[in-house]
Design a protein around this motif. Structure first.
Motif, PDB file in Angstrom:
ATOM      1  N   ARG A  69     -13.947 103.007   1.427  1.00 16.84           N
ATOM      2  CA  ARG A  69     -13.649 101.865   0.559  1.00 16.84           C
ATOM      3  C   ARG A  69     -13.406 102.364  -0.861  1.00 16.84           C
ATOM      4  O   ARG A  69     -14.074 103.284  -1.320  1.00 16.84           O
ATOM      5  CB  ARG A  69     -14.811 100.872   0.539  1.00 16.84           C
ATOM      6  N   THR A  70     -12.475 101.704  -1.555  1.00 23.79           N
ATOM      7  CA  THR A  70     -12.239 102.019  -2.960  1.00 23.79           C
ATOM      8  C   THR A  70     -12.361 100.757  -3.791  1.00 23.79           C
ATOM      9  O   THR A  70     -11.994  99.663  -3.352  1.00 23.79           O
ATOM     10  CB  THR A  70     -10.857 102.653  -3.189  1.00 23.79           C
ATOM     11  N   TYR A  71     -12.905 100.943  -4.970  1.00 23.69           N
ATOM     12  CA  TYR A  71     -13.109  99.860  -5.919  1.00 23.69           C
ATOM     13  C   TYR A  71     -12.568 100.317  -7.264  1.00 23.69           C
ATOM     14  O   TYR A  71     -12.863 101.428  -7.706  1.00 23.69           O
ATOM     15  CB  TYR A  71     -14.606  99.548  -6.085  1.00 23.69           C
ATOM     16  N   HIS A  72     -11.785  99.478  -7.882  1.00 20.68           N
ATOM     17  CA  HIS A  72     -11.292  99.751  -9.222  1.00 20.68           C
ATOM     18  C   HIS A  72     -11.681  98.544 -10.060  1.00 20.68           C
ATOM     19  O   HIS A  72     -11.196  97.440  -9.824  1.00 20.68           O
ATOM     20  CB  HIS A  72      -9.777  99.944  -9.193  1.00 20.68           C
ATOM     21  N   ALA A  73     -12.589  98.749 -10.995  1.00 20.50           N
ATOM     22  CA  ALA A  73     -13.068  97.659 -11.839  1.00 20.50           C
ATOM     23  C   ALA A  73     -12.657  97.924 -13.279  1.00 20.50           C
ATOM     24  O   ALA A  73     -12.822  99.036 -13.790  1.00 20.50           O
ATOM     25  CB  ALA A  73     -14.585  97.536 -11.751  1.00 20.50           C
ATOM     26  N   VAL A  74     -12.105  96.903 -13.913  1.00 20.78           N
ATOM     27  CA  VAL A  74     -11.746  96.961 -15.324  1.00 20.78           C
ATOM     28  C   VAL A  74     -12.517  95.854 -16.036  1.00 20.78           C
ATOM     29  O   VAL A  74     -12.408  94.681 -15.671  1.00 20.78           O
ATOM     30  CB  VAL A  74     -10.228  96.774 -15.531  1.00 20.78           C
ATOM     31  N   LEU A  75     -13.309  96.267 -17.015  1.00 21.93           N
ATOM     32  CA  LEU A  75     -14.090  95.331 -17.812  1.00 21.93           C
ATOM     33  C   LEU A  75     -13.530  95.288 -19.220  1.00 21.93           C
ATOM     34  O   LEU A  75     -13.125  96.325 -19.760  1.00 21.93           O
ATOM     35  CB  LEU A  75     -15.550  95.770 -17.902  1.00 21.93           C
ATOM     36  N   GLY A  76     -13.533  94.130 -19.834  1.00 18.79           N
ATOM     37  CA  GLY A  76     -13.264  94.058 -21.260  1.00 18.79           C
ATOM     38  C   GLY A  76     -14.510  94.511 -21.999  1.00 18.79           C
ATOM     39  O   GLY A  76     -15.635  94.349 -21.508  1.00 18.79           O
ATOM     40  N   GLU A  77     -14.335  95.092 -23.168  1.00 19.02           N
ATOM     41  CA  GLU A  77     -15.497  95.519 -23.951  1.00 19.02           C
ATOM     42  C   GLU A  77     -16.445  94.346 -24.212  1.00 19.02           C
ATOM     43  O   GLU A  77     -17.659  94.526 -24.292  1.00 19.02           O
ATOM     44  CB  GLU A  77     -15.039  96.144 -25.272  1.00 19.02           C
ATOM     45  N   GLN A  78     -15.904  93.139 -24.295  1.00 21.40           N
ATOM     46  CA  GLN A  78     -16.746  91.958 -24.499  1.00 21.40           C
ATOM     47  C   GLN A  78     -17.758  91.795 -23.367  1.00 21.40           C
ATOM     48  O   GLN A  78     -18.860  91.300 -23.586  1.00 21.40           O
ATOM     49  CB  GLN A  78     -15.896  90.694 -24.626  1.00 21.40           C
ATOM     50  N   ALA A  79     -17.419  92.229 -22.163  1.00 19.57           N
ATOM     51  CA  ALA A  79     -18.361  92.141 -21.039  1.00 19.57           C
ATOM     52  C   ALA A  79     -19.637  92.930 -21.331  1.00 19.57           C
ATOM     53  O   ALA A  79     -20.716  92.558 -20.863  1.00 19.57           O
ATOM     54  CB  ALA A  79     -17.718  92.637 -19.752  1.00 19.57           C
ATOM     55  N   LYS A 107     -13.732 103.462  -9.461  1.00 19.80           N
ATOM     56  CA  LYS A 107     -13.039 103.819 -10.692  1.00 19.80           C
ATOM     57  C   LYS A 107     -13.364 102.705 -11.674  1.00 19.80           C
ATOM     58  O   LYS A 107     -13.048 101.540 -11.423  1.00 19.80           O
ATOM     59  CB  LYS A 107     -11.529 103.913 -10.447  1.00 19.80           C
ATOM     60  N   LEU A 108     -14.025 103.040 -12.774  1.00 19.23           N
ATOM     61  CA  LEU A 108     -14.487 102.059 -13.741  1.00 19.23           C
ATOM     62  C   LEU A 108     -13.812 102.283 -15.078  1.00 19.23           C
ATOM     63  O   LEU A 108     -13.875 103.373 -15.642  1.00 19.23           O
ATOM     64  CB  LEU A 108     -16.011 102.142 -13.901  1.00 19.23           C
ATOM     65  N   GLY A 109     -13.151 101.246 -15.572  1.00 18.38           N
ATOM     66  CA  GLY A 109     -12.505 101.303 -16.873  1.00 18.38           C
ATOM     67  C   GLY A 109     -13.011 100.203 -17.784  1.00 18.38           C
ATOM     68  O   GLY A 109     -13.468  99.164 -17.320  1.00 18.38           O
TER      69      GLY A 109
END
Length: 182
Positions: A69-79, A107-109
């Motif tokens: 399984r692959t996960y790519h999560a992108v968070l805003g800095e506000q999170a 993969k976390l950005g």
């Protein structure tokens, strides 16, 4: 609802997640998830099943790294800054994010608040195997399966991820926020 989402997570092999102002569910600590769900229950004035919700939400993380399984999560800095549950809860949540960089298949950005964006931030969404998109609103959970609409969300994700920092640069943003609240 949390059980349905857990089942979707179990059957998905490739997922992408964008959260501008809240930590993505699979990376939430139990305390953070409890604070989020407390607000949902209070807002909707529904029966208090928070502990069951926390158990189902945090169970999603068990699938990380399993069966390719692959996960790519992108968070805003506000999170990183949206305070749900108080300083201690946020401190634990930020530490959890730092640990998440080691999770297999993730993969976390983080999009810096001052980054130039190719698309307005918009609402949180998740894409599952390129077949469906889940969007949570104040009133409902939307599941989008129309091929053209899913394609729009995939385009949005590509544009948003282009503004994100990864690796040590993303880690530095999280560490800076952790220092700011310590």
């Amino acid at each position: 609802m949390q059980d349905d989402f857990l089942e979707l997570t179990r059957t998905t092999r490739k997922s992408r997640h964008y959260c501008n102002d809240i930590i993505w569910g699979n990376l939430q600590t139990p305390d953070y998830a409890r604070a989020v769900l407390r607000r949902v229950v209070d807002f909707h004035e529904t029966p208090d099943d928070i502990e069951a919700g926390v158990a189902a939400r945090t169970a999603r993380a068990q699938f990380m790294g399993q069966e390719n399984r692959t996960y790519h999560a992108v968070l805003g800095e506000q999170a990183l800054r949206t305070n749900l549950g108080g300083v201690e809860v946020m401190r634990g949540q930020l530490v959890r994010l730092l640990d998440a960089f080691e999770l297999p298949g993730l993969k976390l950005g983080v999009i810096p608040s001052r980054a130039e964006l190719a698309l307005f931030p918009g609402h949180c969404f998740s894409i599952f195997d390129g077949l469906s998109v889940e969007v949570e609103t104040y009133s409902a959970e939307l599941i989008i399966t129309d091929k053209d609409e899913v394609a729009l969300y995939e385009k949005a994700f590509r544009l948003l991820e282009g503004s994100a920092l990864y690796g040590e640069e993303a880690r530095a943003l999280i560490e800076a926020e952790l220092s700011a609240i310590s």
